[in-house]
Write an enzyme that holds these catalytic residues in place. Structure first.
Site, short mmCIF file in Angstrom:
data_model
loop_
_atom_site.label_atom_id
_atom_site.label_comp_id
_atom_site.label_asym_id
_atom_site.label_seq_id
_atom_site.Cartn_x
_atom_site.Cartn_y
_atom_site.Cartn_z
N CYS A 113 0.91 -1.35 0.12
CA CYS A 113 -0.06 -0.01 0.14
C CYS A 113 0.92 1.29 -0.04
CB CYS A 113 -1.02 -0.01 1.13
SG CYS A 113 -2.03 -1.56 1.29
N HIS A 250 -3.37 7.26 2.05
CA HIS A 250 -3.71 5.96 1.47
C HIS A 250 -5.20 5.68 2.08
CE1 HIS A 250 -4.14 1.89 1.02
NE2 HIS A 250 -3.91 1.42 2.14
N ASN A 280 -9.94 0.02 -0.25
CA ASN A 280 -8.53 -0.09 -0.28
C ASN A 280 -7.97 -0.48 -1.45
OD1 ASN A 280 -5.82 -0.32 0.17
ND2 ASN A 280 -6.01 -1.33 2.51
#
Length: 323
Positions: A113, A250, A280
């Protein structure tokens, strides 16, 4: 001095939208449960013929169009991904070919990520070092292909997509009023590798594997790690949270986003949140959020923007840039 200035941005999403109501038909969960714990309301899921490379290509073409450029104008491509089309060659090389670019060079960065933050930092180093003048940076993922769709604690969280930025060399004075990347801070600590991982790989199991996450452990570390690296980045650029126009985090979990912003003293109206729209999307989440906020006019030329992420490894980092 040379600065890496944002020239263009773009994004791409799969055709299929999967809402929380749709998710209720797959696992034992509910819209209320997902929204309260994560802030996610829907995610996009790649279908037949949609891959990390195809989504990355679409985002790249959108960024090139936004910048008024063609692939001939690029020197290099960096793709941040944990879900490549193939073990090798790199997804970046695949996209390079799809764009009809047969010069320069291309490679992948894998920091889960945090990948896009790592990729932007890498591109900035190549530009400042004089190796490249114009770099296409892509974050692209198809995490739906590595999920355990029977695990309700993880499969509800992730989605697919891609986003891209084009960075190009520009003249700066060295002051924090320059446009472009001002500074970056990267971190990793492999002691946490078993808290978020995929249980497969070419040299270990010979399989792709599926994602596993110790959610509470990740949450426990996330806010502290994120705020520490952002504060270090502020200090390196001699600015404060009050100077910031936008925090683009993020998009993992609304509680992590809100908790980090609150600890840093950043007002909610300065935080770009798209986790409700995309879920996500790992390395794609920051460029997707940038494309939304720059596309709707919130992020404007001259704005001071902080990008931050944390991912498996653990890896984490932040980039401060002036749009």
């Amino acid at each position: 001095m040379i600065r890496s200035v944002v020239r263009g941005f773009g994004a791409a999403l799969p055709k299929r939208v999967m809402t929380n109501r749709d998710m209720e038909q797959v696992v034992d969960t509910s819209d209320d449960w997902i929204v309260q714990r994560t802030g996610i309301r829907q995610r996009y899921i790649a279908g037949e013929g949609e891959t990390t490379a195809s989504l990355g290509e679409q985002a790249a073409r959108a960024a090139l169009a936004n910048a008024g450029l063609t692939a001939d104008d690029l020197d290099m491509i960096i793709v941040a991904t944990s879900t490549p089309d193939n073990t090798f060659p790199a997804t970046a090389v695949n996209i390079q070919n799809r764009l009809g670019m047969h010069h320069g060079f291309a490679f992948d960065v894998q920091a889960v990520c945090s990948g896009f933050v790592y990729a932007v930092t890498t591109a900035d180093a190549y530009i400042r070092g004089g190796v490249a003048k114009r770099v296409l940076v892509i974050g692209a993922e198809t995490f739906s292909r590595i999920l355990d769709w029977t695990d309700r604690t993880t499969c509800v969280l992730f989605g697919d997509g891609a986003g891209a930025l084009i960075l190009e060399a520009g003249e700066g004075t060295g002051a924090n009023t320059d446009r472009g990347v001002l500074t970056a801070s990267l971190r990793s600590d492999g002691a946490h590798k078993d808290k978020l991982y995929v249980d497969g790989g070419p040299s270990s199991t010979g399989t792709v594997g599926v994602l596993h996450m110790a959610g509470r452990e990740v949450f426990k570390h996330a806010v502290g790690m994120i705020t520490d690296v952002i504060e270090a980045t502020f200090k390196a650029a001699d600015v404060t949270a009050d100077d910031l126009d936008w925090l683009v985090p993020h998009q993992a979990n609304r509680r992590i986003i809100d908790g980090s912003a609150k600890k840093l003293g950043i007002a909610p109206e300065k935080v770009v949140v798209t986790v409700d729209l995309h879920g996500n999307t790992s390395a794609a989440s920051i460029p997707l959020a940038l494309a939304v906020a720059a596309g709707d006019g919130r992020i404007k030329r001259g704005d001071l923007v902080m990008l931050e992420a944390m991912g498996g490894g653990f890896t984490w980092g932040a980039v401060l840039l002036r749009w």
